[in-house]
Scaffold this active site. Structure first.
Site, PDB file in Angstrom:
ATOM      1  CG  ASP A  43      37.167  37.479  37.695  1.00  0.00           C
ATOM      2  OD1 ASP A  43      37.295  38.654  38.084  1.00  0.00           O
ATOM      3  OD2 ASP A  43      37.365  36.499  38.436  1.00  0.00           O
ATOM      4  CG  ASP A  44      40.828  40.198  37.119  1.00  0.00           C
ATOM      5  OD1 ASP A  44      39.886  40.602  37.801  1.00  0.00           O
ATOM      6  OD2 ASP A  44      41.905  39.820  37.611  1.00  0.00           O
ATOM      7  CB  CYS A  83      36.500  40.597  42.368  1.00  0.00           C
ATOM      8  SG  CYS A  83      37.920  40.239  41.349  1.00  0.00           S
ATOM      9  CE  LYS A 142      35.309  36.809  41.402  1.00  0.00           C
ATOM     10  NZ  LYS A 142      36.589  37.413  41.012  1.00  0.00           N
ATOM     11  CG  HIS A 144      35.257  37.160  45.419  1.00  0.00           C
ATOM     12  ND1 HIS A 144      36.232  37.881  44.769  1.00  0.00           N
ATOM     13  CD2 HIS A 144      35.787  36.865  46.649  1.00  0.00           C
ATOM     14  CE1 HIS A 144      37.291  38.012  45.532  1.00  0.00           C
ATOM     15  NE2 HIS A 144      37.052  37.409  46.689  1.00  0.00           N
ATOM     16  CG  HIS A 298      40.991  36.107  38.619  1.00  0.00           C
ATOM     17  ND1 HIS A 298      42.103  35.595  39.256  1.00  0.00           N
ATOM     18  CD2 HIS A 298      40.593  37.170  39.361  1.00  0.00           C
ATOM     19  CE1 HIS A 298      42.358  36.310  40.335  1.00  0.00           C
ATOM     20  NE2 HIS A 298      41.457  37.284  40.425  1.00  0.00           N
ATOM     21  CG  ASP A 350      35.264  41.705  37.729  1.00  0.00           C
ATOM     22  OD1 ASP A 350      36.041  41.930  36.771  1.00  0.00           O
ATOM     23  OD2 ASP A 350      35.529  40.896  38.639  1.00  0.00           O
ATOM     24  CG  HIS A 351      37.803  44.892  38.169  1.00  0.00           C
ATOM     25  ND1 HIS A 351      38.950  44.354  37.643  1.00  0.00           N
ATOM     26  CD2 HIS A 351      37.409  44.031  39.150  1.00  0.00           C
ATOM     27  CE1 HIS A 351      39.245  43.238  38.275  1.00  0.00           C
ATOM     28  NE2 HIS A 351      38.317  43.010  39.192  1.00  0.00           N
TER      29      HIS A 351
END
Length: 585
Positions: A43-44, A83, A142, A144, A298, A350-351
């Protein structure tokens, strides 16, 4: 006769050996039917935070081992720079605006567990198809992608309604509000405004009352009572949601049941790891899909004491190194059960990393290497170029590097194909099966064009001109960096997709990523002889792409992202939502 029989046997053995020698290489053999599939998603995490992508100061031996034993993609692209839309595209194999999961406004992700937006029930995830093919499907970590639509327990957006047999984790996302010792993160500027308005109304009320008592103002007590009542109602209307973010959003669930409200962050990492290993152990005798969707990296960067202070990059580096250790623990569990050669493992983020995420002197967001921009930026490479690593011993060639445009959306058709499933025929699937490329059967990716959105706004388009080897990228909109030259939107904390915070380009900014991957020197008609031809071709492809889009309900509309008390998942009787079932155990 015995001599003839001996000759016959010798000839037969020779033919068999010769036939075996003529077999195609191992990587081109028909693949194992229904392999286990383990998908890791950080994540991130920035692409520059991983050792095998060039970082030599953060230690990621487990992720690096995957790359050494498998295939590393150097041009792996997320379908969105945030996300919620990125994960929607990953799960469905479709650009997020096709499912209504990209923003028309400034609310670009889901903001509440108690909102009504989410991944629509009519979307078919790869988990749903694998479930139909007999796989055990689990999501740990996660989500979301929303929870409810119309009532507290309808769970229309829940993982178990989207093809997962088992879910343990956060239905929302980790935010700094989940850690009582950290300053709040969610809607920070908006909350400050609401508090300022409340104080202003209160001050006006008190000043008016004082003036009335001193005989300086002629106003009825009834008017003052109404003003005080309005102030109280205004305060309650926003504080009932924002004042209890930790209770409303920072929760853990097992399947449909809330197990921690609020979550106990000290044990979250160990529970997620335990659940992941346990899922593998429970399902080792049948094909399984495990989607381990990390809460790392994150903010607030939950890191256990064992890893604090270990890296050379503060808390963020510690958090990355702990996540890498978790990857290693899951890989060890796969090895222990003898599943290594029958399991496809994939790692990604995710990015891109969040450049602007800082607290004072502390950098709490990731690094995107040589690539410009970061999280929330729909066009620049730093927001969308992510790690992409596949390992499957005996099927995928070890130590391979592929520099072809690929997408997170490609996971969908790839795993569906491996499971023996069929892609939905009633909708556009934007992803492409990666197995021929990963095995070396074909030289080029099937993607000729990739479209880079920021919300519903098309910021850039990539054209892979296969005959020349050029990878053209045209930017129609770019965010305005502040302070100028800083490389991010440090004044806002996030770069916007539209409005005063972006620059429109006509003609578009054009780069050839094969020569300029950092997007440092835009080309022009004077410096690039093919400039006009390339722009025309990209414009034509964009028009063709737009003809494939159909209107769908906006899942991230103002109404859908708004907190609704009647949709809030609650362990107990609302509004008294509190429990710790893990602690009870």
């Amino acid at each position: 006769s015995s001599f003839l029989l001996l000759c016959f046997r010798t000839s037969l053995v020779t033919l068999l050996i010769f036939g075996l020698l003529l077999q195609p290489p191992l990587t081109q053999l028909s693949v194992i039917t229904q392999p286990n599939i383990v998908l890791f998603m950080a994540d991130d995490l920035g692409i520059g935070d991983v050792g095998c992508y060039g970082n030599d100061t953060i230690r990621t031996p487990s992720i690096d081992r995957l790359a050494k034993e498998g295939v590393k993609l150097t041009q792996h692209i997320s379908a969105a720079p945030l996300c919620t839309p990125s994960r929607a595209a990953f799960l469905t194999g479709r650009y997020p605006l096709r499912s209504g999961m990209d923003a028309i406004n400034d609310y670009r992700v889901l903001f509440w567990n108690g909102g009504s937006g989410g991944l629509p029930p009519n979307e078919t995830t790869f988990a749903k198809i694998l479930q139909q093919q007999g796989y055990s499907t689990g999501l740990i970590g996660k989500w979301h992608q929303g929870v409810n639509c119309e009532s507290r327990n309808d769970h229309c957006h829940h993982p178990l309604n989207h093809g997962f047999d088992y879910f343990y984790g956060m239905p929302f996302t980790l935010i700094s509000d989940c850690q009582p010792t950290e300053p709040p993160e969610m809607d920070r500027a908006f909350r400050r405004k609401l508090w300022l308005y409340t104080q202003t109304i209160c001050l006006v009320t008190l000043t008016t009352a004082l003036g009335k008592l001193m005989g300086l103002i002629s106003v009825r007590w009834k008017t003052l009572a109404c003003l005080a009542g309005f102030n109280l109602l205004f305060f309650v209307s926003w504080f009932s949601s924002y004042g209890f973010v930790r209770y409303w959003n920072c929760i853990m669930m097992r399947n449909h049941e809330v197990t921690e409200q609020p979550m106990v962050t000290d044990r979250t990492t160990s529970l997620i790891l335990r659940e992941s290993v346990s899922f593998i152990e429970r399902n080792k005798h049948k094909p399984f899909l495990l989607f381990l969707s990390f809460l790392h990296t994150h903010t607030p960067l939950l890191t256990t004491e064992k890893f604090l202070g270990r890296s050379r990059h503060g808390l963020y580096g510690d958090n990355v190194e702990e996540m890498d250790w978790m990857v290693g623990q899951v890989l060890d569990a796969i090895d222990k059960e003898g599943l290594k050669n029958t399991t496809l493992v994939y790692f990604t983020s995710d990015h891109g990393g969040w450049l602007e995420r800082q607290e004072g002197e502390r950098q709490l967001g990731g690094w995107n290497g040589i690539y410009r921009g970061g999280k929330a930026m729909g066009g620049w490479e730093g927001g969308i170029r992510v790690p992409g690593i596949f390992r499957w011993p005996g099927v995928l060639p070890a130590g391979t590097v592929i520099d072809e445009p690929t997408s997170l959306m490609d996971i969908y058709p790839t795993v569906v194909h491996l499971a023996g499933g069929v892609l939905p025929q009633d909708r556009v699937i934007d992803g492409r099966d990666l197995m021929p490329l990963l095995q070396g059967v074909v030289e080029h990716s099937e993607h000729e064009f990739l479209f880079h959105y920021c919300g519903v706004h098309l910021h850039a388009v990539r054209w892979h001109q296969k005959d020349s080897g050029a990878i053209w990228k045209a930017h129609y909109m770019t965010p305005i960096f502040r302070p100028p030259g800083a490389g991010g939107c440090y004044d806002r904390g996030f770069c916007p997709c539209f409005g005063e915070g972006v620059t429109h380009h006509d003609p578009p900014l054009l780069f050839d990523l094969s020569r300029d991957p950092s997007e440092a020197k835009p080309l022009s008609a004077d410096t690039e002889p093919h400039f006009d031809t390339v722009i025309r071709r990209i414009r034509r492809a964009t028009e063709e792409h737009r003809r494939t889009l159909t209107p769908v309900p906006e899942q991230l509309s103002g109404y859908n992202v708004m907190w609704k008390p009647w949709l809030q998942p609650c362990c107990g009787t609302f509004p008294f939502c509190w429990c710790d079932k893990e602690g009870d155990n």
